[in-house]
Design a protein around this motif. Sequence first.
Motif, PDB file in Angstrom:
ATOM      1  N   ASP A   1       0.823  -1.217   0.000  1.00 12.35           N
ATOM      2  CA  ASP A   1       0.000   0.000   0.000  1.00 12.35           C
ATOM      3  C   ASP A   1       0.855   1.264   0.000  1.00 12.35           C
ATOM      4  OD1 ASP A   1      -2.259  -1.588   0.022  1.00 12.35           O
ATOM      5  OD2 ASP A   1      -2.606  -1.406   2.180  1.00 12.35           O
ATOM      6  N   ILE A   2       1.936   1.260   0.767  1.00 14.64           N
ATOM      7  CA  ILE A   2       2.823   2.431   0.836  1.00 14.64           C
ATOM      8  C   ILE A   2       3.525   2.654  -0.500  1.00 14.64           C
ATOM      9  CG2 ILE A   2       4.955   3.305   1.881  1.00 14.64           C
ATOM     10  CD1 ILE A   2       4.026   1.956   4.509  1.00 14.64           C
ATOM     11  N   LEU A   3       4.017   1.577  -1.112  1.00 20.80           N
ATOM     12  CA  LEU A   3       4.701   1.695  -2.400  1.00 20.80           C
ATOM     13  C   LEU A   3       3.758   2.221  -3.486  1.00 20.80           C
ATOM     14  CD1 LEU A   3       6.831  -1.580  -2.379  1.00 20.80           C
ATOM     15  CD2 LEU A   3       7.684   0.769  -2.192  1.00 20.80           C
ATOM     16  N   ILE A   4       2.519   1.748  -3.459  1.00 22.85           N
ATOM     17  CA  ILE A   4       1.537   2.230  -4.441  1.00 22.85           C
ATOM     18  C   ILE A   4       1.233   3.705  -4.198  1.00 22.85           C
ATOM     19  CG2 ILE A   4      -0.873   2.031  -5.184  1.00 22.85           C
ATOM     20  CD1 ILE A   4      -0.620  -1.006  -4.693  1.00 22.85           C
TER      21      ILE A   4
ATOM     22  N   LEU B   1       5.158   1.730  -7.037  1.00 28.99           N
ATOM     23  CA  LEU B   1       4.619   0.455  -7.515  1.00 28.99           C
ATOM     24  C   LEU B   1       3.344   0.736  -8.288  1.00 28.99           C
ATOM     25  CD1 LEU B   1       4.895  -2.703  -7.387  1.00 28.99           C
ATOM     26  CD2 LEU B   1       3.302  -2.611  -5.454  1.00 28.99           C
ATOM     27  N   ASN B   2       3.283   0.229  -9.501  1.00 27.30           N
ATOM     28  CA  ASN B   2       2.084   0.401 -10.314  1.00 27.30           C
ATOM     29  C   ASN B   2       0.931  -0.365  -9.667  1.00 27.30           C
ATOM     30  OD1 ASN B   2       0.076   0.060 -12.432  1.00 27.30           O
ATOM     31  ND2 ASN B   2       1.652   0.812 -13.835  1.00 27.30           N
ATOM     32  N   PRO B   3      -0.259   0.248  -9.546  1.00 26.20           N
ATOM     33  CA  PRO B   3      -1.404  -0.452  -8.960  1.00 26.20           C
ATOM     34  C   PRO B   3      -1.710  -1.782  -9.656  1.00 26.20           C
ATOM     35  CG  PRO B   3      -1.885   1.874  -9.144  1.00 26.20           C
ATOM     36  CD  PRO B   3      -0.575   1.647  -9.841  1.00 26.20           C
ATOM     37  N   ASP B   4      -1.356  -1.874 -10.945  1.00 21.47           N
ATOM     38  CA  ASP B   4      -1.572  -3.142 -11.661  1.00 21.47           C
ATOM     39  C   ASP B   4      -0.687  -4.263 -11.130  1.00 21.47           C
ATOM     40  OD1 ASP B   4      -3.434  -1.884 -13.242  1.00 21.47           O
ATOM     41  OD2 ASP B   4      -2.025  -1.446 -14.875  1.00 21.47           O
ATOM     42  N   GLU B   5       0.372  -3.890 -10.422  1.00 21.68           N
ATOM     43  CA  GLU B   5       1.289  -4.891  -9.855  1.00 21.68           C
ATOM     44  C   GLU B   5       0.960  -5.231  -8.403  1.00 21.68           C
ATOM     45  OE1 GLU B   5       5.550  -4.472 -11.249  1.00 21.68           O
ATOM     46  OE2 GLU B   5       4.825  -2.411 -11.509  1.00 21.68           O
ATOM     47  N   ASN B   6      -0.178  -4.727  -7.931  1.00 22.13           N
ATOM     48  CA  ASN B   6      -0.594  -5.033  -6.565  1.00 22.13           C
ATOM     49  C   ASN B   6      -0.825  -6.539  -6.406  1.00 22.13           C
ATOM     50  OD1 ASN B   6      -1.365  -4.709  -3.928  1.00 22.13           O
ATOM     51  ND2 ASN B   6      -3.352  -3.795  -4.399  1.00 22.13           N
TER      52      ASN B   6
END
Length: 309
Positions: free
Chosen positions: A89-92, A97-102
């Motif tokens: 969550d922090i990286l997004i 971090l791309n949300p698509d890589e969650n």
Amino acid sequence: MKMNTIKSIRDIPLHENIYPGTPACAGCGGLLSLRHCLKILGGNIVIVNAAGCFTLLSVYPYTPFRSSWLYTAMACAPAGAQGIRDALDILIKKGRLNPDENLKVVVLTGDGVAYDIGLASTSGALYRNVDFYYLCSDNEAYGNTGFQASGATPFASNTHTTPAGKMNPLGELFYKKDLFEIWRSHKPPYLATISPAHPVDLINKFEKAKHYKGPKLFINLSPCPPGWNTDPSHSAKLAKLAVDTGVWALKEAVYGEISHTIIPRKFKPVEEYLSAQGRFTHLFQPVRQEGVISQIQSFVDQYWKGIQG
């Protein structure tokens, strides 16, 4: 809320997140369900595994999983899940971090962790409303260390720490904890019980759970051939018999509201389920324990009487 409903086993997505030939005891009911669970969750997940039977699936440097895997001690898998969830969550949020890589965070445990050793960290994660899936493979004992009694061990079951014999003729006489209700008291968004004998029901529950943010519990009744003293080829049949006798209720709860997803038209006698397992042989031989068998049947009857009014 629109949800996809699967009507046939043929409709289950083809994505495989676990390789064929995964090492486990032959006929493991937990592994039968795990394959379906990972199919519907897809590849973008990280598994947080507390020490238990499934720990033997992924032993460095080899793993049967295509997804990420984090091993933790028995007591702290939900804490590990929160650390991963917070980091994602922090990286997004920071744009790193791309949300698509969650990733979906999935805790994978046995009943010894879920019912006993890991309850404290689980309660904390529930209190903080951590967004994760919690999959408990419930074989009703500490399976990979020799089948010792756990908080999930059913009434009158034989285990290696509570052996039926001269000193303990009726087996384990403690009552199985109600993990479903322990979780429900925390008011999470979604809870369900599942079975390897009902894959369509299992898949539809995971599909439904995708729409809720927060803790999501799945308790899988997992026939254990070495612990239950049964033939490995009979695991799916036993899992179905547990549902058909009413011993294992297939249900779900959405924000505390319970509904039963499969109710047999006519329940089979509990004795059919008990007599098919070596862990209950002492109830039938050398002397039939009619009082105990009737008591177990009464437990089941009382549950369904309360459900059906």
